[in-house]
Scaffold this active site. Structure first.
Site, PDB file in Angstrom:
ATOM      1  N   GLU A   1       0.870  -1.165   0.000  1.00  0.00           N
ATOM      2  CA  GLU A   1       0.000   0.000   0.000  1.00  0.00           C
ATOM      3  C   GLU A   1       0.913   1.222   0.000  1.00  0.00           C
ATOM      4  O   GLU A   1       1.833   1.306   0.824  1.00  0.00           O
ATOM      5  CB  GLU A   1      -0.879   0.008   1.256  1.00  0.00           C
ATOM      6  CG  GLU A   1      -1.850   1.170   1.196  1.00  0.00           C
ATOM      7  CD  GLU A   1      -2.766   1.295   2.408  1.00  0.00           C
ATOM      8  OE1 GLU A   1      -2.727   0.433   3.295  1.00  0.00           O
ATOM      9  OE2 GLU A   1      -3.521   2.286   2.424  1.00  0.00           O
TER      10      GLU A   1
ATOM     11  N   ARG B   1       5.843 -12.972   9.265  1.00  0.00           N
ATOM     12  CA  ARG B   1       6.514 -11.731   8.919  1.00  0.00           C
ATOM     13  C   ARG B   1       7.877 -11.671   9.595  1.00  0.00           C
ATOM     14  O   ARG B   1       8.162 -12.403  10.538  1.00  0.00           O
ATOM     15  CB  ARG B   1       5.670 -10.507   9.253  1.00  0.00           C
ATOM     16  CG  ARG B   1       5.180 -10.377  10.673  1.00  0.00           C
ATOM     17  CD  ARG B   1       4.496  -9.008  10.879  1.00  0.00           C
ATOM     18  NE  ARG B   1       3.491  -8.706   9.872  1.00  0.00           N
ATOM     19  CZ  ARG B   1       3.381  -7.523   9.256  1.00  0.00           C
ATOM     20  NH1 ARG B   1       4.202  -6.528   9.535  1.00  0.00           N
ATOM     21  NH2 ARG B   1       2.442  -7.302   8.357  1.00  0.00           N
TER      22      ARG B   1
ATOM     23  N   LYS C   1       4.500   0.350   9.651  1.00  0.00           N
ATOM     24  CA  LYS C   1       4.560   1.634   8.956  1.00  0.00           C
ATOM     25  C   LYS C   1       3.966   2.747   9.799  1.00  0.00           C
ATOM     26  O   LYS C   1       4.412   3.884   9.737  1.00  0.00           O
ATOM     27  CB  LYS C   1       3.813   1.531   7.619  1.00  0.00           C
ATOM     28  CG  LYS C   1       4.691   0.973   6.512  1.00  0.00           C
ATOM     29  CD  LYS C   1       4.030   1.119   5.162  1.00  0.00           C
ATOM     30  CE  LYS C   1       3.081  -0.006   4.907  1.00  0.00           C
ATOM     31  NZ  LYS C   1       2.565  -0.050   3.532  1.00  0.00           N
TER      32      LYS C   1
HETATM   33  P1  ATP Z   1       3.107  -2.576   7.986  1.00  0.00           P
HETATM   34  O1  ATP Z   1       2.612  -3.561   8.995  1.00  0.00           O
HETATM   35  O2  ATP Z   1       4.540  -2.236   8.115  1.00  0.00           O
HETATM   36  O3  ATP Z   1       2.246  -1.374   7.852  1.00  0.00           O
HETATM   37  P2  ATP Z   1       1.769  -3.679   5.807  1.00  0.00           P
HETATM   38  O4  ATP Z   1       1.556  -5.136   5.721  1.00  0.00           O
HETATM   39  O5  ATP Z   1       0.621  -2.905   6.236  1.00  0.00           O
HETATM   40  O6  ATP Z   1       3.058  -3.355   6.644  1.00  0.00           O
HETATM   41  P3  ATP Z   1       1.812  -3.448   3.017  1.00  0.00           P
HETATM   42  O7  ATP Z   1       2.146  -2.287   2.170  1.00  0.00           O
HETATM   43  O8  ATP Z   1       0.414  -3.939   2.984  1.00  0.00           O
HETATM   44  O9  ATP Z   1       2.244  -3.073   4.455  1.00  0.00           O
HETATM   45  O10 ATP Z   1       2.797  -4.648   2.747  1.00  0.00           O
HETATM   46  C1  ATP Z   1       3.048  -5.166   1.462  1.00  0.00           C
HETATM   47  C2  ATP Z   1       3.425  -6.606   1.574  1.00  0.00           C
HETATM   48  O11 ATP Z   1       4.566  -6.748   2.406  1.00  0.00           O
HETATM   49  C3  ATP Z   1       2.321  -7.421   2.208  1.00  0.00           C
HETATM   50  O12 ATP Z   1       2.137  -8.574   1.411  1.00  0.00           O
HETATM   51  C4  ATP Z   1       2.820  -7.741   3.560  1.00  0.00           C
HETATM   52  O13 ATP Z   1       2.347  -8.983   3.981  1.00  0.00           O
HETATM   53  C5  ATP Z   1       4.326  -7.729   3.384  1.00  0.00           C
HETATM   54  N1  ATP Z   1       4.988  -7.378   4.634  1.00  0.00           N
HETATM   55  C6  ATP Z   1       4.785  -6.276   5.384  1.00  0.00           C
HETATM   56  N2  ATP Z   1       5.525  -6.315   6.502  1.00  0.00           N
HETATM   57  C7  ATP Z   1       6.238  -7.465   6.459  1.00  0.00           C
HETATM   58  C8  ATP Z   1       7.186  -8.082   7.325  1.00  0.00           C
HETATM   59  N3  ATP Z   1       7.568  -7.516   8.477  1.00  0.00           N
HETATM   60  N4  ATP Z   1       7.712  -9.270   6.948  1.00  0.00           N
HETATM   61  C9  ATP Z   1       7.349  -9.846   5.799  1.00  0.00           C
HETATM   62  N5  ATP Z   1       6.463  -9.330   4.940  1.00  0.00           N
HETATM   63  C10 ATP Z   1       5.895  -8.147   5.257  1.00  0.00           C
END
Ligand code: ATP
Ligand code: MG
Length: 565
Positions: A40, A266, A276
């Site tokens: 996102e 993760r 984020k």
């Molecule tokens: P955050 O929790 O940091 O806000 P998010 O999942 O909301 O991260 P996205 O932009 O939706 O952020 O993430 C894009 C992709 O990266 C998703 O498929 C998510 O599962 C993956 N992702 C995010 N954080 C991690 C992590 N710590 N380890 C592995 N994959 C991750």
């Protein structure tokens, strides 16, 4: 420096790679492999995203498949173009290429809307007039079932009309939602008639004010995957409980394919916050200098700090992919960075806290170019000339007036080697009469030890780095330490309270060898005996700025050794 800049093609097998390989063998999805990385655009990418990027692009590469970069931009409140551009730059920097596979969920808004109409027509979705609070109340608990909304049985025609009017902007934000009609008694709360659309008058960074209804993630994501012909939709564990919704949506809208959602754990790192939301808080609260602050776990921060893409990919390969949540020691990331830089980074001489040394028996005005080895790990890197003269700087730490027992470096009356140059002996310590602080050392050198060895076989116990005072270039050096002083800051409600107050120390009177003058931002090197450094974009020709990427001391290697690894 020349780190190999393309991803390796044979990382270890993991449960996801087993599934994909088995699908290929069985001819599932016609043997195709199409993955996607779906960020996102509401923040910069971090090292956790790197794990997901390496996995998604890696799996596709290994099977000659495709990996799409898809911006999951269905929630306009926090999304913008700056984030889109930074994400693209970071994925490219990591070494991955989405080819023509660049997509935006916002490009599917019309299609998503049509499918929602399809669901309403089929009696599988309805417009609900309950308030958000009422919907929450009706949802029930983990142990008790939910209650059906009185609007659940609203006639299809009425829902269709209301949904059209929602889109047309006739209702205020938050007044109506479109919900899936699934099962209010389901043991899985996500299946209790999840909201598919809500009204939100927010300008979208791509579609502007064209829409005032926006689809929810659980609805938009599976359909985006299907539209793009994704075969394996890899996501993190928190979506495991959402998988039934993912599958329900795909089973109930007329899409041609049904991707398989697979969840993995993760990445969590010690001394690091990774969400984020928290990173944004650090940036907006000015606890760091920006998204690319070298202390942040963002890819742009790590790039600025001097981490290499190859090291980050190697780290991601090593930690592997599994289903169980765990926390990785940040020392193992630093270890990967150090290993890569050890092989590739040229060695240079730089003095962080200079102490003036005058060599009394060295001819006034004489300058010699001594040959210094560029990288002992890489004989092909050769040598370079570094000027040597009568007045030098050495590191303050390398001298003790009253040396303790195991201190073998310079002290009054003691002889040491200056790297690739000469043996010197300290003959006198000159102090500032006002402060009593050491102002300079007087030394003598042995002309026969040129190059750093004595023909009479005489040994010294220490080799110091040095620069010639008249030739050295001034520099600022930023020494970074962990941003947080506790191992798991993310667990804490008030995580800002565990910020490490000394996470950045800036040294402003450093002196580095003249060959570094004009080094470009991003240039990486090892300051001999100190650590790895990278030129910061703040650098100017008359005032270099270096970031300490990582120190030389490898705590991780010690941890591994201790555990017999
Ligand atoms: P955050 O929790 O940091 O806000 P998010 O999942 O909301 O991260 P996205 O932009 O939706 O952020 O993430 C894009 C992709 O990266 C998703 O498929 C998510 O599962 C993956 N992702 C995010 N954080 C991690 C992590 N710590 N380890 C592995 N994959 C991750
Ligand atoms: Mg997310």
């Amino acid at each position: 420096m020349s780190s190999p800049d393309t991803p390796r093609d044979a990382p270890g097998r993991d449960f996801i790679r087993e599934i994909v390989a088995a699908d290929r063998e069985a001819g599932t999805h016609d043997g195709r492999v199409v993955t996607r990385f779906p960020p996102e655009p509401n923040g910069y990418l971090h090292i956790g995203h790197a794990k997901s990027i390496c996995l998604n692009f890696g799996v596709a590469l290994e099977h000659g498949g495709r990996c799409h970069l898809r911006f999951d931009d269905t929630n306009p409140t926090k999304e913008n173009l700056e984030y889109v551009e930074s994400i693209k730059a970071d994925v490219r920097w990591l070494g991955f290429d989405w080819g023509d596979g660049l997509y935006y969920a916002s490009d599917y808004f019309e299609q998503l809307y049509d499918y929602a109409v399809h669901l309403v027509r089929a009696g599988k979705a309805y417009v609900d007039s309950l308030t958000a609070d009422e919907i929450r109340e009706h949802r029930g608990t983990l142990t008790g079932p939910g209650r059906e909304s009185p609007y659940r049985t609203r006639p299809v025609e009425e829902s269709l009309e209301l949904f059209a009017r929602m889109r047309a902007g006739e209702f205020a934000d938050g007044t109506l939602v479109l919900r899936a009609k699934i099962d209010m008694a389901s043991g899985n709360l996500n299946m209790r008639d999840p909201v598919l659309y809500r009204i939100r008058r927010v300008t979208h960074y791509r579609t502007g004010d064209q829409w005032c209804v926006y689809p929810m993630y659980d609805y938009a994501h599976p359909i985006s995957d299907a539209i793009e012909g994704i075969t394996h939709s890899l996501c993190t564990l928190e979506f495991e409980d959402h998988r039934p919704v993912y599958d329900w949506v795909l089973d109930n809208v007329p899409v041609a394919v049904h991707p398989q959602q697979i969840e993995f754990a993760r990445l969590n790192l010690t001394y690091t916050v990774m969400s984020k939301r928290r990173l944004l808080e650090l940036v907006e609260g000015r606890h760091v200098t920006g998204w690319d602050d070298p202390r942040l776990p963002t890819l742009s921060g790590m790039r600025r700090r001097g981490y290499t893409p190859a090291a980050i990919r190697e780290f991601c390969d090593r930690i592997g992919v599994a289903k169980r949540e765990n926390v990785i020691d940040i020392a193992s990331l630093e270890h990967a960075v150090r290993e890569d830089l050890n092989t590739h980074a040229p060695r240079v001489l730089g003095v962080l806290r200079p102490l003036r040394v005058v060599i009394d028996n060295y001819p006034e005005g004489q300058v010699e170019d001594v040959d210094v080895i560029n990288n002992p790990e890489d004989p092909a890197a050769g040598t370079r000339k570094v000027p040597f003269s009568k007045v030098l700087y050495i590191e303050q730490d390398d001298f003790r007036e009253d040396p303790p027992k195991k201190f073998f470096r310079l002290a009054p009356g003691r002889e040491v080697r200056l790297r690739c140059a000469y043996f010197i002996t300290c003959t006198d310590v000159v102090k500032d009469p006002a402060t009593g602080e050491i102002a300079e050392l007087r030394c003598t050198y042995d002309p026969l030890t040129r190059g750093g060895d004595s023909p009479d076989g005489r040994r010294v116990k220490a080799t110091l780095h040095w620069v010639s005072a008249a030739h050295a270039v001034p520099a600022h050096v930023r020494l970074y330490d962990r941003l947080f002083s506790v191992e798991q800051p993310g667990d804490q409600e008030h995580f800002l309270e565990s910020l490490n107050p000394s996470s950045l120390e800036t040294l402003t009177s450093c002196q580095v060898e003249p060959g570094l003058a004009g080094a470009a931002a991003g240039y990486r090197c090892q300051f001999e005996r100190i650590g790895y450094f990278s030129v910061d974009p703040d650098s100017r020709p008359d005032r270099l700025v270096f970031n300490r990427t990582v120190g030389l001391r490898d705590t991780w290697a010690r941890i591994e050794k201790k555990s017999g690894g």
